[in-house]
Design a protein around this motif. Structure first.
Motif, short mmCIF file in Angstrom:
data_model
loop_
_atom_site.label_atom_id
_atom_site.label_comp_id
_atom_site.label_asym_id
_atom_site.label_seq_id
_atom_site.Cartn_x
_atom_site.Cartn_y
_atom_site.Cartn_z
N MET A 36 30.45 28.83 41.92
CA MET A 36 31.63 28.81 41.03
C MET A 36 31.79 30.15 40.30
SD MET A 36 34.09 26.83 40.20
CE MET A 36 35.42 26.95 39.04
N ARG A 37 30.62 30.71 39.82
CA ARG A 37 30.70 31.96 39.07
C ARG A 37 31.22 33.09 39.98
NH1 ARG A 37 25.41 33.62 36.57
NH2 ARG A 37 25.62 35.35 38.02
N ASN A 38 30.76 33.06 41.22
CA ASN A 38 31.20 34.08 42.17
C ASN A 38 32.70 33.99 42.40
OD1 ASN A 38 28.65 34.98 42.44
ND2 ASN A 38 28.22 33.83 44.32
N PHE A 39 33.16 32.74 42.53
CA PHE A 39 34.61 32.52 42.72
C PHE A 39 35.39 33.09 41.54
CE2 PHE A 39 37.97 29.63 41.20
CZ PHE A 39 38.95 29.93 42.13
N VAL A 40 34.90 32.79 40.32
CA VAL A 40 35.60 33.26 39.12
C VAL A 40 35.61 34.79 39.08
CG1 VAL A 40 35.58 33.25 36.58
CG2 VAL A 40 35.09 31.15 37.83
N THR A 41 34.51 35.40 39.49
CA THR A 41 34.44 36.87 39.49
C THR A 41 35.52 37.46 40.41
OG1 THR A 41 32.06 36.60 39.30
CG2 THR A 41 32.86 38.83 39.75
N ILE A 42 35.60 36.93 41.63
CA ILE A 42 36.60 37.42 42.58
C ILE A 42 38.01 37.13 42.05
CG2 ILE A 42 37.63 36.93 44.85
CD1 ILE A 42 35.27 38.56 45.23
N PHE A 43 38.19 35.94 41.50
CA PHE A 43 39.50 35.53 40.98
C PHE A 43 39.96 36.51 39.89
CE2 PHE A 43 41.79 32.95 37.75
CZ PHE A 43 42.92 32.67 38.48
N ARG A 44 39.02 36.83 38.98
CA ARG A 44 39.38 37.73 37.87
C ARG A 44 39.65 39.14 38.38
NH1 ARG A 44 35.93 36.58 32.57
NH2 ARG A 44 37.18 38.34 31.93
N ARG A 45 38.85 39.56 39.35
CA ARG A 45 39.04 40.91 39.90
C ARG A 45 40.44 41.02 40.52
NH1 ARG A 45 38.38 42.26 45.44
NH2 ARG A 45 38.14 44.48 45.81
N GLU A 46 40.81 40.00 41.27
CA GLU A 46 42.11 40.02 41.94
C GLU A 46 43.25 39.91 40.93
OE1 GLU A 46 42.89 40.34 45.29
OE2 GLU A 46 40.77 40.92 45.43
N LEU A 47 43.04 39.05 39.94
CA LEU A 47 44.09 38.86 38.93
C LEU A 47 44.31 40.17 38.16
CD1 LEU A 47 45.64 36.30 38.46
CD2 LEU A 47 44.21 35.80 36.49
N ASN A 48 43.21 40.84 37.87
CA ASN A 48 43.31 42.14 37.19
C ASN A 48 44.09 43.12 38.05
OD1 ASN A 48 42.22 41.93 34.71
ND2 ASN A 48 40.12 42.22 35.39
N ALA A 49 43.77 43.11 39.36
CA ALA A 49 44.45 44.03 40.26
C ALA A 49 45.96 43.81 40.21
CB ALA A 49 43.93 43.84 41.67
N TYR A 50 46.36 42.55 40.02
CA TYR A 50 47.80 42.25 39.94
C TYR A 50 48.36 42.64 38.56
CZ TYR A 50 47.93 39.40 44.21
OH TYR A 50 47.91 38.97 45.49
N PHE A 51 47.73 42.10 37.51
CA PHE A 51 48.35 42.17 36.19
C PHE A 51 48.04 43.44 35.41
CE2 PHE A 51 49.01 37.72 37.08
CZ PHE A 51 50.27 37.50 36.55
N VAL A 52 46.96 44.14 35.78
CA VAL A 52 46.68 45.37 35.04
C VAL A 52 47.44 46.53 35.68
CG1 VAL A 52 44.82 46.90 34.23
CG2 VAL A 52 44.48 44.44 34.28
N SER A 53 47.89 46.34 36.90
CA SER A 53 48.78 47.34 37.51
C SER A 53 50.21 46.87 37.29
CB SER A 53 48.48 47.44 39.00
OG SER A 53 49.00 46.29 39.64
N PRO A 54 51.19 47.76 37.47
CA PRO A 54 52.59 47.33 37.27
C PRO A 54 53.06 46.34 38.34
CG PRO A 54 52.42 49.73 37.43
CD PRO A 54 51.11 49.17 37.85
N MET A 55 52.26 46.17 39.39
CA MET A 55 52.61 45.33 40.54
C MET A 55 53.20 43.96 40.15
SD MET A 55 52.23 44.61 43.81
CE MET A 55 52.25 43.09 44.72
#
Lengths: 260, 512
Positions: A1-20
């Motif tokens: 579960m923790r691994n899933f959350v890590t990937i999920f957060r990484r991807e979400l950051n890639a979306y929302f921290v960029s203007p994308m």
């Protein structure tokens, strides 16, 4: 579960921290707003005309904002989503492949499912946020009227499930290529085919093939939801389509392990 | 060499697929499709045969094994998912979340569909461009959702002109044919409604019921006293159209000579007395009375004097025919196509026959009826009508006098007759002060035909044919002015700018 959350957060950051994410949302919101304005103006015009006719003839004619405005609007939102979903999913695996981070992911202690689900739910969250921007129209309609709430909820549930299935397909296509543009184009074509396949089956319940074709169409299953009718058939269709998309992604990621 | 074989393998596979595609297009194996298929197969198997060793080596490779297991695994999962979908397609849960259950069928229709024990094929002949088609399709989908035995298809009348005209004799757009293995029923747009009203749930369910009903009920028409002519479908005063409509509703129509018998036949579901010239004899009235007391159904269509008034027969049931002619000179009556001697009725009693009856009815030279006891009005004139009692001077023009009967007047009345028999079934009696409304010339005027067939359906205890309530869309307006619309536009632009602002903020933050 923790691994899933890590990937999920990484991807979400890639979306929302960029203007994308914001570019996608603004694009979607702008198009949706044009539709909303057109639907609203047309509804108000119809309402006025019906009221005038009622005064002249003395016969009461009802108008219904759920049926005459919201239903059509939500169907159109699904059409706009068709253009936006490829933009959301195109980068999920393609970018990792192009940057060479795919090898890192595959050799890390993460399982394939953790990687896939993390990416999938991040993309789905962006889709939900994108659809969520249109809730502002519903707030407006509640300020000026008293629409039925439950059909609106079922409509948005339908839009979410529709997106959930198509995002899974987009993720799969993205896992096949390192070129984001190709991923987006192929995703769009696949989604368009899944949309149009219903048109090959006409309004017949007697012809088995046509019934299957209609059943395969993603849009056929959305109509009941936006009408305000909940049917487990449609729920099962979208959930299994999403699962199938993710399963194919798994197969595709797995194959990179042994193909090298 | 290796490359050549590889190319041949590809050509062979393309040939196999092309052969199958050509077969699926033509529907049969044409010579060219067969040739291409055989050549394709020969190339594929030939290549495999010649390179058998290499094929075996490839199959033995790890990547091939993985590849095959991946494809098989994919097909297996696809099969399971297809089975899950099929299961839930057949066993679904459906719930209408709208306030008025706008997209659900009535309980009555659902009950009928759930008990459907035979396949019903429905063919709807519409023009593809007709907007109403989508509405009907949605309705049919609901029927099909409740019972897969309800099968439907839409055919464009113009594109399928030969089938439409030669096989089904379709004359109107919007005709719907319901067929079972043994019977065929059709629904056609009603000319009384301008022919443009698409069928509602009640129309579809009624036609469906007729299509699935096997038992044929018999309606007797009394003869021998100068009653209306049932076999005359041509002249203005004949009742041939009424007879044909009842036959379409799957009733067997027979005549009955009351003078020759003492009791009404046991197979009679209803008896119609069609404005005789002469009064019935006592034993004939007694036969009708006994039939009512045994739970039968009788409708008596009267006309003003000199036609008999059936007073002796009707008064024990609380119905007294007046000695008058109903006159309605009101503007409303004339606006809707009536004239003083042809009262138009838009007000009905609270009864199954006229429940949710959407049409007006037109009567011509009618007498009014008084009710007492359990008898109740069925069709009522406007307040402006009166019963003209000076029948001798009708030709010289009329005006309401002190001896006339003031409106509103009952033109049709209904009552039930307590039973004599042990099973306790009550008799059903309807009396109409006019017979002209059901003649050939008037039958299709306004809702006259529906009124007549509804009466007979009720007498024959086919109430389920007439009582599906049509649905009204709920009124949910928006209280928005042109100024409000501008405010909405600004609010939306502001919201869009907020999203852009957030994006720019993130971008700038990242650049720092």
């Amino acid at each position: 579960m923790r691994n899933f959350v890590t990937i999920f957060r990484r991807e979400l950051n890639a979306y929302f921290v960029s203007p994308m994410a914001y570019v996608v949302m603004v694009f979607f919101f702008a198009l949706a707003s044009v539709f909303f304005y057109l639907f609203l103006a047309s509804f108000l015009q119809n309402q006025q005309m019906i009221q005038m006719q009622a005064q002249q003839s003395g016969r009461f004619q009802p108008v219904n904002v759920n049926l005459m405005l919201i239903r059509g609007l939500l169907m159109n939102l699904s059409l706009i989503s068709l253009f936006m979903i490829p933009m959301i999913t195109m980068r999920s695996f393609s970018e990792d492949r192009r940057n060479g981070t795919m090898e890192l992911l595959l050799t890390s202690p993460l399982t394939n499912w953790q990687i896939i689900l993390g990416k999938y739910f991040a993309a789905l969250t962006l889709y939900a946020a994108m659809i969520g921007t249109t809730l502002v129209y519903m707030v407006i309609l509640f300020v000026y009227g008293d629409p039925e709430l439950l059909p609106i909820i079922s409509g948005y549930l339908g839009l979410f499930l529709f997106g959930a299935a198509l995002v899974a397909i987009g993720i799969f296509v993205s896992s096949l290529t390192e070129n984001q543009l190709v991923a987006a184009l192929v995703t769009f074509v696949v989604m368009l085919l899944l949309w149009l396949v219903g048109a090959l089956g006409t309004f017949n319940s007697t012809n088995w093939t046509q019934q299957v074709l209609q059943y395969l169409s993603t849009i056929e299953h959305l109509d009941d939801f936006v009408k305000g009718v909940f049917d487990t058939r449609h729920l099962v269709y979208y959930v299994t389509l999403a699962f199938f998309g993710l399963f194919l992604t798994y197969q595709s990621v797995e194959s990179t392990r042994w193909r090298g | 060499m290796q490359k050549l074989w590889k190319n041949l393998l590809w050509i062979g596979m393309i040939g196999m697929i092309a052969g199958l595609v050509l077969y699926s297009v033509a529907g049969i194996w044409k010579w060219y499709a067969t040739t291409i298929e055989i050549v394709g197969l020969a190339l594929v198997f030939g290549t495999i045969f010649v390179n058998f060793k290499a094929v075996l080596q490839t199959l033995g490779r790890r990547s091939t094994k993985y590849g095959i297991s991946m494809v098989l695994g994919g097909l297996f999962v696809l099969g399971i998912l297809a089975a899950v979908n099929f299961f839930f397609f057949r066993n679904n849960y459906r719930s209408d979340w709208t306030n008025q259950n706008s997209f659900s069928l009535s309980d009555q229709t659902t009950k009928i569909l759930k008990s459907l024990d035979k396949e019903v094929q429905v063919k709807a002949f519409w023009n593809d461009n007709d907007n109403a088609k989508t509405q009907i399709m949605e309705l049919f989908n609901e029927y099909n959702n409740v019972s897969p035995k309800f099968q439907f298809e839409f055919l464009d009348v113009d594109k399928n002109a030969d089938v439409a005209q030669q096989v089904y004799q379709i004359e109107k757009y919007g005709t719907i044919i319901f067929s079972t293995a043994t019977k065929e029923e059709r629904w056609e747009p009603n000319p009384a409604m301008g022919g443009s009203r698409p069928p509602q749930e009640e129309d579809i369910t009624n036609t469906l019921l007729k299509a699935i009903r096997d038992e044929q009920k018999t309606v007797y028409f009394v003869t021998g006293h100068g009653e209306g002519d049932l076999d005359d479908a041509q002249s203005r005063e004949g009742f041939g159209i009424a007879k044909a409509e009842l036959e379409k509703e799957f009733y067997a129509i027979k005549t009955l000579d009351l003078m020759a018998i003492d009791v009404i036949p046991t197979d009679a579901s209803a008896v119609v007395v069609l404005s005789p010239d002469k009064a019935y004899m006592t034993h004939e009235n007694q036969a009708l009375t006994q039939y009512l007391k045994n739970g039968g159904g009788v409708v008596v269509l009267l006309d003003p004097t000199p036609k008999p008034d059936f007073k002796d027969f009707l008064s024990p049931f609380g119905i007294t025919p007046d000695q008058d002619v109903v006159v309605d000179p009101s503007l409303e009556n004339r606006l809707f196509g009536g004239n003083p001697g042809m009262p138009l009725v838009r007000q009905y009693g609270d009864h199954q026959i006229t429940k949710d009856f959407p049409y007006a009815t037109v009567f011509s030279m009618t007498r009014s009826l008084q009710v007492s006891g359990s008898a109740q009005p069925l069709a009522i004139t406007s307040n402006n009508a009166w019963g003209e009692t000076d029948l001798a001077n009708l030709q010289n023009g009329v005006s309401q006098g002190s001896t006339d009967i003031p409106g509103p007047l009952n033109i049709a009345v209904v009552t039930t007759v307590p039973s004599d028999s042990t099973d306790g079934k009550a008799g059903r009696l309807v009396v109409v002060g006019d017979s002209d409304f059901a003649t050939n010339i008037q039958f299709n005027n306004q809702g006259n035909g529906n009124f007549f067939t509804n009466i007979v359906s009720w007498l024959a205890e086919d109430e389920d044919l007439i009582s599906v309530t049509p649905k009204q869309m709920e009124n949910i307006p928006l209280a928005m002015t042109a100024g409000d619309l501008r405010v909405v536009v600004y609010a939306i632009i502001l919201f869009g700018l907020l999203i852009i602002g957030q994006g720019i903020r993130i971008y700038l933050k990242r650049r720092k």
